[in-house]
Structures are given as structure tokens and as C-alpha cells.
Write a protein that holds these residues in place. Sequence first.
Motif, mmCIF file in Angstrom:
data_model
loop_
_atom_site.group_PDB
_atom_site.id
_atom_site.type_symbol
_atom_site.label_atom_id
_atom_site.label_comp_id
_atom_site.label_asym_id
_atom_site.label_seq_id
_atom_site.Cartn_x
_atom_site.Cartn_y
_atom_site.Cartn_z
ATOM 1 N N ALA A 1 29.666 45.130 45.377
ATOM 2 C CA ALA A 1 28.495 45.959 45.670
ATOM 3 C C ALA A 1 27.207 45.270 45.222
ATOM 4 C CB ALA A 1 28.644 47.318 44.984
ATOM 5 N N LEU A 2 27.232 44.613 44.074
ATOM 6 C CA LEU A 2 26.039 43.889 43.608
ATOM 7 C C LEU A 2 25.725 42.704 44.509
ATOM 8 C CD1 LEU A 2 26.764 43.882 39.760
ATOM 9 C CD2 LEU A 2 25.032 45.244 40.948
ATOM 10 N N ALA A 3 26.752 41.997 44.938
ATOM 11 C CA ALA A 3 26.528 40.834 45.813
ATOM 12 C C ALA A 3 26.021 41.243 47.177
ATOM 13 C CB ALA A 3 27.827 40.034 45.947
ATOM 14 N N LEU B 1 28.707 39.163 34.849
ATOM 15 C CA LEU B 1 29.320 38.064 35.607
ATOM 16 C C LEU B 1 28.536 37.754 36.881
ATOM 17 C CD1 LEU B 1 33.106 38.978 35.276
ATOM 18 C CD2 LEU B 1 31.912 37.085 34.164
ATOM 19 N N GLU B 2 27.976 38.773 37.507
ATOM 20 C CA GLU B 2 27.319 38.559 38.798
ATOM 21 C C GLU B 2 25.860 38.153 38.649
ATOM 22 O OE1 GLU B 2 27.368 38.163 42.844
ATOM 23 O OE2 GLU B 2 29.075 38.690 41.553
ATOM 24 N N GLU B 3 25.181 38.657 37.622
ATOM 25 C CA GLU B 3 23.736 38.472 37.545
ATOM 26 C C GLU B 3 23.285 37.542 36.421
ATOM 27 O OE1 GLU B 3 21.765 39.600 39.797
ATOM 28 O OE2 GLU B 3 23.167 40.915 40.853
ATOM 29 N N ASP C 1 34.492 30.766 35.803
ATOM 30 C CA ASP C 1 35.469 30.646 36.899
ATOM 31 C C ASP C 1 36.853 31.092 36.450
ATOM 32 O OD1 ASP C 1 33.501 29.707 38.543
ATOM 33 O OD2 ASP C 1 33.985 27.579 38.235
ATOM 34 N N ILE C 2 37.227 30.722 35.232
ATOM 35 C CA ILE C 2 38.541 31.143 34.707
ATOM 36 C C ILE C 2 38.586 32.662 34.540
ATOM 37 C CG2 ILE C 2 40.067 31.023 32.697
ATOM 38 C CD1 ILE C 2 39.158 28.128 32.315
ATOM 39 N N ILE C 3 37.487 33.246 34.051
ATOM 40 C CA ILE C 3 37.427 34.699 33.884
ATOM 41 C C ILE C 3 37.567 35.404 35.230
ATOM 42 C CG2 ILE C 3 35.943 36.621 33.195
ATOM 43 C CD1 ILE C 3 34.797 34.813 31.021
ATOM 44 N N GLU C 4 36.873 34.917 36.248
ATOM 45 C CA GLU C 4 36.949 35.538 37.569
ATOM 46 C C GLU C 4 38.350 35.440 38.155
ATOM 47 O OE1 GLU C 4 33.989 33.792 40.018
ATOM 48 O OE2 GLU C 4 32.300 34.489 38.808
#
Length: 438
Positions: free
Chosen positions: A314-316, A245-247, A256-259
Amino acid sequence: MTDATLERLPVAKAPARRDIGLKRRYAAERRFRFYGLAAISVGLVFLAVMLLSIFGKGYTSFVQTSVLLPITFDQKVIDPQNKRDSDPNVLVKANYPVLAQRALAERLGISPTDKPQMAALKGFVSDGVRTQLRNMVVADPSLIGTTKDVWVLAGANIDSAFKGQIDLDVAEGNRKVSDKQVAWMNQLRDQGVMEGKFNTGLFTFGASSRPETAGVGVAIVGSFYMMLIVLVLALPIGVAASIYLEEFAPKNRLTDIIEVNINNLAAVPSIVFGLLGLAVFINFMGLPRSAALVGGLVLTLMTLPTIIIATRAALAAVPPSIRSAALGLGASKTQTVFHHVLPLATPGILTGTIIGLARALGETAPLLLIGMVAFVADYPTTPLDPSTALPVQIYMWANEAERAFVERMSGAIIILLVFLMAMNITAIVLRRRFERHW
């Protein structure tokens, strides 16, 4: 410039207005600090009251009253017909409490033929002595016909009286220990054969209808199985979902719906996950009720949103320059993520995982719905065996009326708090040890 013009200029009034404005801002700042300190103080007071109440009621559960008795393993009681070689079950069915009662009478100087005195001895020693002596004889049949000093547990009421939890100044009819039992208790204490010992049974025994033989050993093993399942399933799935999701995931309406759904699931009451586990894992998939496997799966569903949110944060937090530098040197997107970004985000991922596990360890509501409230006295050997968990064991003891179970409940809460504190401290230490500041 004329004198009339100079009179109209507000030279002297401007500083006064400015001073009034500063005073108001300073006063508002002081009020805000006061409100903040007051809120923190109230919270600390309630926390202190809660901890003092728990520790005040539970610290005595780590000490159990025991009596040293000269147990005579009489063959007439254990194996009167000498059949133990052909029928080992004879040793299991023997009336071992009689041996303890006779030894206690001998210690107190009571004649075995004095029936009123012998009847008053009932309840002085825990009925759990049956299991204790049976295990000794089964493990070593050569004890039959010998006499051995054995430390046995006192009954629950005697234990409470010995610890000073029963007011002995009230009338005899208004308390659970008689005057004879109090006199015998004092006699044994003066002889040095009755004392409080560290209660190892609190950590090794399972569920029991007798408070003195009840412990959290089975609950600890069940909680360990569930936490292991949560760790094995939630960590890789949560980290993989977060990385995608992040990368890698494109920014569109679907993601967006998943988040949004992930964020909403993190706030869903835990009992909803219990209902989901009951419907899917038990009713649909047919998994056994009260099994650590089902509990671990339910807690995995509940922990996943927390791990995903913490991992994405943490990734962001890794600077974009790390990604740009790796890509500029010819690394692929996958190499950039797994060789550079993910190692730098590991402290945050570990912290989020441990916090999620700590939250799962303290959950009760979802486990009640999948049947983990069952009375389990034997240790589970696999995650498919019936088991219980620490919070559920606390809930079960809270429903008991006896004072000794309240003591056990507070002791179990202390044990659970120690586990939770250890997990949170571990998360803080790992973050400070491996965290990098950009």
C-alpha cells in the motif's frame, strides 16, 4: 522484368500462410478461454457441493426441540428440611430432573407409580433441565411450592427424531428412540406443547457432553479475546515495521535479508507458529495453557508477515510525486510519510489487516499445540482464563460420534463462515470507499 522472374515471386502463397497462422492463434486463444472457464466451473462446483453439504447438515442446528411442561417446584424435592435460609447450597444440590420427569408424566397422563413407563421417560427431556431449573430457583426462591409452565429442551435423540433425522420406519431395535417415545412425541406435538424453537443456546452455551446443551458461546468469546490481542499487537507493530522498511531503511544486504525472511514467514505452515508459541510462551515464559492470551500472541506472530507485506504494498502504491511535492514544500521526511503517504495508504493497510485477522480467526493447528483444545464450559472473564476458539470447537465436535454433534459442528462452521464473509466484505467495502486511483 521477364515472365520467368514473375513466376518465381510467391504472390499467391503469402496470404494463405498468414491466414493459417491467424487461425492457429485464434484456436489457441479459444482453447485457453475454455480451459479457464472449465477450471472456474470445476472450482465453483466443488464450492457449491461443500456449501450445500455444510448448510444441509447444519441449518437444523439453529432450531431446537422444546417441550412445555407444568413444573411443580415441590419443596419436598428441593428443600425438604427448609434449610435454604441457613444453607443456600441446598437449592443447588436438589434433584431437579425429577421435577421435569413428573411434569412430563403428568402431561402424558402417566401414573408416577408406573415404573416401566417412568423408566421409558428417561432421556426424553434433556438432563440440562437440571441447570435450567436450578438457576430459576436460585434466582427466585419464591418459586418453591408453586407450579409454572417452563419450556425445557428435549433430549438429543428425541430432537433428532422430531426433526426427521432418524428413520422411524426401521425396526425399533435399530434406532435410538423407542416406539413409546415416538408415540409420546406425536402426542405432545398434537397437543401443541412440543415444537421447534430458535436455538439461542447454540450462541450462548459452552462446551457440554450433551449435544442439546452444547454451544459456541465460550468459543466466540475466546475468539474475540484473541482477535483483540492480534489487532492491538499486530497492527501497530506491522505498520511501524512496514514504514521503516519502505520509507526509511537503507537498501543494503541486511534489509534484503529481512525482506526475504518476512516473505518466507508468510508462507510458513501455521503449525510451526504453534510450536514456537509452545516453546516460548508456555515452556519458557510460563504463561497458562489454553489461555486466550497465548493464542493471541501465537496468532500475532502468524499475522505479522501478512500485515507487513500488505502495508508495504500500500505504501509503494502511493505515487512518488506525493512525496516530492511534500518535500518540495518544506516538509520533513517524517512529516511527508505520516501526513501525506500514510493517510493515502490507509485503505490498503486496513484491507491487509482485516484479511490477516480473517486468516487468524480460521486457524486451528497452532491453537491445538498450545492446549486450547481443552473442555471449557465457563465463559472466560479475562484473556488469562481457560478458553477455546471457534475452529477448535468445530474440531472437537468433529471427533464426536453422535449425530447431534455433527449437526452442531456444521452449525458452528456456518457461524464461522458468516464471520469470515463479514470480515472480507468489510475489507472490500473499505477499499472501495477510500481507495484513490492515480
